[in-house]
Motif scaffolding. Structure first.
Motif, PDB file in Angstrom:
ATOM      1  N   CYS A 110      52.467   1.961 -59.198  1.00 43.54           N
ATOM      2  CA  CYS A 110      52.132   2.692 -58.895  1.00 43.54           C
ATOM      3  C   CYS A 110      51.842   4.081 -59.537  1.00 43.54           C
ATOM      4  O   CYS A 110      51.790   3.975 -60.415  1.00 43.54           O
ATOM      5  N   HIS A 125      52.057   7.103 -59.171  1.00 45.02           N
ATOM      6  CA  HIS A 125      52.767   7.957 -59.197  1.00 45.02           C
ATOM      7  C   HIS A 125      53.284   7.734 -61.464  1.00 45.02           C
ATOM      8  O   HIS A 125      52.608   8.630 -62.707  1.00 45.02           O
ATOM      9  N   LYS A 126      54.166   6.504 -61.702  1.00 44.84           N
ATOM     10  CA  LYS A 126      53.758   6.206 -63.158  1.00 44.84           C
ATOM     11  C   LYS A 126      53.543   4.932 -63.853  1.00 44.84           C
ATOM     12  O   LYS A 126      54.094   4.143 -65.319  1.00 44.84           O
ATOM     13  N   GLY A 127      53.304   4.329 -62.982  1.00 41.78           N
ATOM     14  CA  GLY A 127      52.349   2.999 -63.390  1.00 41.78           C
ATOM     15  C   GLY A 127      53.907   1.536 -62.915  1.00 41.78           C
ATOM     16  O   GLY A 127      53.389   0.503 -63.477  1.00 41.78           O
ATOM     17  N   CYS A 128      55.020   1.515 -62.107  1.00 40.49           N
ATOM     18  CA  CYS A 128      55.990   0.573 -61.925  1.00 40.49           C
ATOM     19  C   CYS A 128      54.866  -0.598 -61.178  1.00 40.49           C
ATOM     20  O   CYS A 128      54.480  -0.228 -59.976  1.00 40.49           O
ATOM     21  N   CYS A 152      58.443   1.603 -54.941  1.00 42.76           N
ATOM     22  CA  CYS A 152      58.072   1.549 -56.043  1.00 42.76           C
ATOM     23  C   CYS A 152      59.890   1.696 -56.873  1.00 42.76           C
ATOM     24  O   CYS A 152      60.913   2.505 -56.548  1.00 42.76           O
ATOM     25  N   CYS A 181      60.673   2.261 -59.613  1.00 38.59           N
ATOM     26  CA  CYS A 181      61.143   3.180 -60.488  1.00 38.59           C
ATOM     27  C   CYS A 181      62.172   4.329 -59.991  1.00 38.59           C
ATOM     28  O   CYS A 181      63.246   5.171 -60.946  1.00 38.59           O
ATOM     29  N   HIS A 182      61.071   5.500 -59.190  1.00 35.19           N
ATOM     30  CA  HIS A 182      61.354   6.420 -59.098  1.00 35.19           C
ATOM     31  C   HIS A 182      61.501   6.664 -56.821  1.00 35.19           C
ATOM     32  O   HIS A 182      61.375   7.466 -56.765  1.00 35.19           O
ATOM     33  N   GLY A 183      60.807   5.516 -56.319  1.00 38.77           N
ATOM     34  CA  GLY A 183      61.484   5.681 -54.799  1.00 38.77           C
ATOM     35  C   GLY A 183      60.224   5.957 -54.005  1.00 38.77           C
ATOM     36  O   GLY A 183      60.495   6.192 -53.037  1.00 38.77           O
ATOM     37  N   SER A 184      59.189   6.205 -54.735  1.00 36.99           N
ATOM     38  CA  SER A 184      57.747   6.297 -53.610  1.00 36.99           C
ATOM     39  C   SER A 184      57.452   5.209 -52.754  1.00 36.99           C
ATOM     40  O   SER A 184      57.849   4.192 -53.196  1.00 36.99           O
ATOM     41  N   PRO A 190      57.663  10.450 -55.808  1.00 39.11           N
ATOM     42  CA  PRO A 190      56.696  11.471 -56.418  1.00 39.11           C
ATOM     43  C   PRO A 190      55.362  11.048 -55.950  1.00 39.11           C
ATOM     44  O   PRO A 190      54.516  11.587 -56.697  1.00 39.11           O
TER      45      PRO A 190
HETATM   46 FE1  FES Z   1      56.309   4.801 -59.123  1.00 39.47          FE
HETATM   47 FE2  FES Z   1      57.736   6.397 -60.110  1.00 39.47          FE
HETATM   48  S1  FES Z   1      56.552   5.471 -61.134  1.00 39.47           S
HETATM   49  S2  FES Z   1      57.606   6.677 -57.907  1.00 39.47           S
END
Ligand code: FES
Length: 147
Positions: A93, A95-98, A109, A111-114, A126
Motif C-alpha cells: 500500500c 499509504h503506510k506500506g501494508c 489494504c 490496515c486503513h481500507g484503501s 487514504p
Molecule cells: Fe494501506 Fe494505510 S497502509 S491504507
C-alpha cells in the motif's frame, strides 16, 4: 480509523478485514511451488538475475507471486493479464506500506481500507498514490518481471 490522543482505533470492518488478511497471509506462508489459498493462485517465482520468471502454464487471469522480502522488494507481486500484455503490481500500500490483498476485482489494504483497481489505480483513500508496478515482458511461454 479514529484517533484518540496518540492511539488510533480501528472500525469493526477494518478489524475484520485485518483478521481475514491474516488468515490468507498465513495460508501463503507455507507455500512452496504453486498453490491456491484464495481466489488468486500463488506461485513462488524463480528469480534469475534481476527478473522474476512466471511460467505461463501456471497463470490464469491473475496470479500472486511470492518474493523473498528485501528493502527494495517489500511485498508480493500481483500479475494481471491485460490484453496481450501482463501487469506486475507491488502489493504494498502506498499509504503506510501494508500488504494489499486481492478481493475479487479490488485490491484492498487491510490496515486503513484503501482500495485499488486491478490496474493499481487508487479508488479509495487514504492512499493517494497508485500502486508501484514493474515492467514485464513475455516470450510466449514465460512472463518476466524486471525488478
Ligand atoms: Fe494501506 Fe494505510 S497502509 S491504507
Amino acid at each position: 480509523m479514529k484517533s484518540t490522543g496518540d492511539r488510533e482505533l480501528m472500525s469493526r470492518s477494518q478489524f475484520l478485514r485485518y483478521c481475514a488478511a491474516g488468515v490468507v497471509g498465513s495460508c501463503a506462508v507455507a507455500t512452496l511451488g504453486l498453490q491456491s489459498c484464495s481466489s488468486v493462485p500463488m506461485l513462488r517465482a524463480q528469480q534469475v538475475q534481476s527478473e522474476l520468471v512466471v511460467p505461463l502454464s501456471a497463470f490464469e487471469h491473475t496470479m500472486m507471486v511470492q518474493v523473498e522480502r528485501t528493502a527494495s522488494l517489500p511485498a508480493d507481486i500481483l500479475v494481471v493479464k491485460d490484453g496481450a500484455a501482463f501487469r506486475a503490481l507491488l502489493m504494498r500500500c502506498t499509504h503506510k506500506g501494508c500488504q494489499v490483498q486481492a478481493e475479487g476485482q479490488l485490491l484492498v489494504c487491510p490496515c486503513h481500507g484503501s482500495e485499488f483497481s486491478l490496474s493499481g489505480e487508487v479508488l479509495s483513500p487514504p492512499a493517494s498514490r497508485n500502486l508501484d508496478s514493474y515492467p514485464t515482458r513475455f516470450d510466449g511461454t514465460q512472463i518476466y518481471i524486471r525488478l
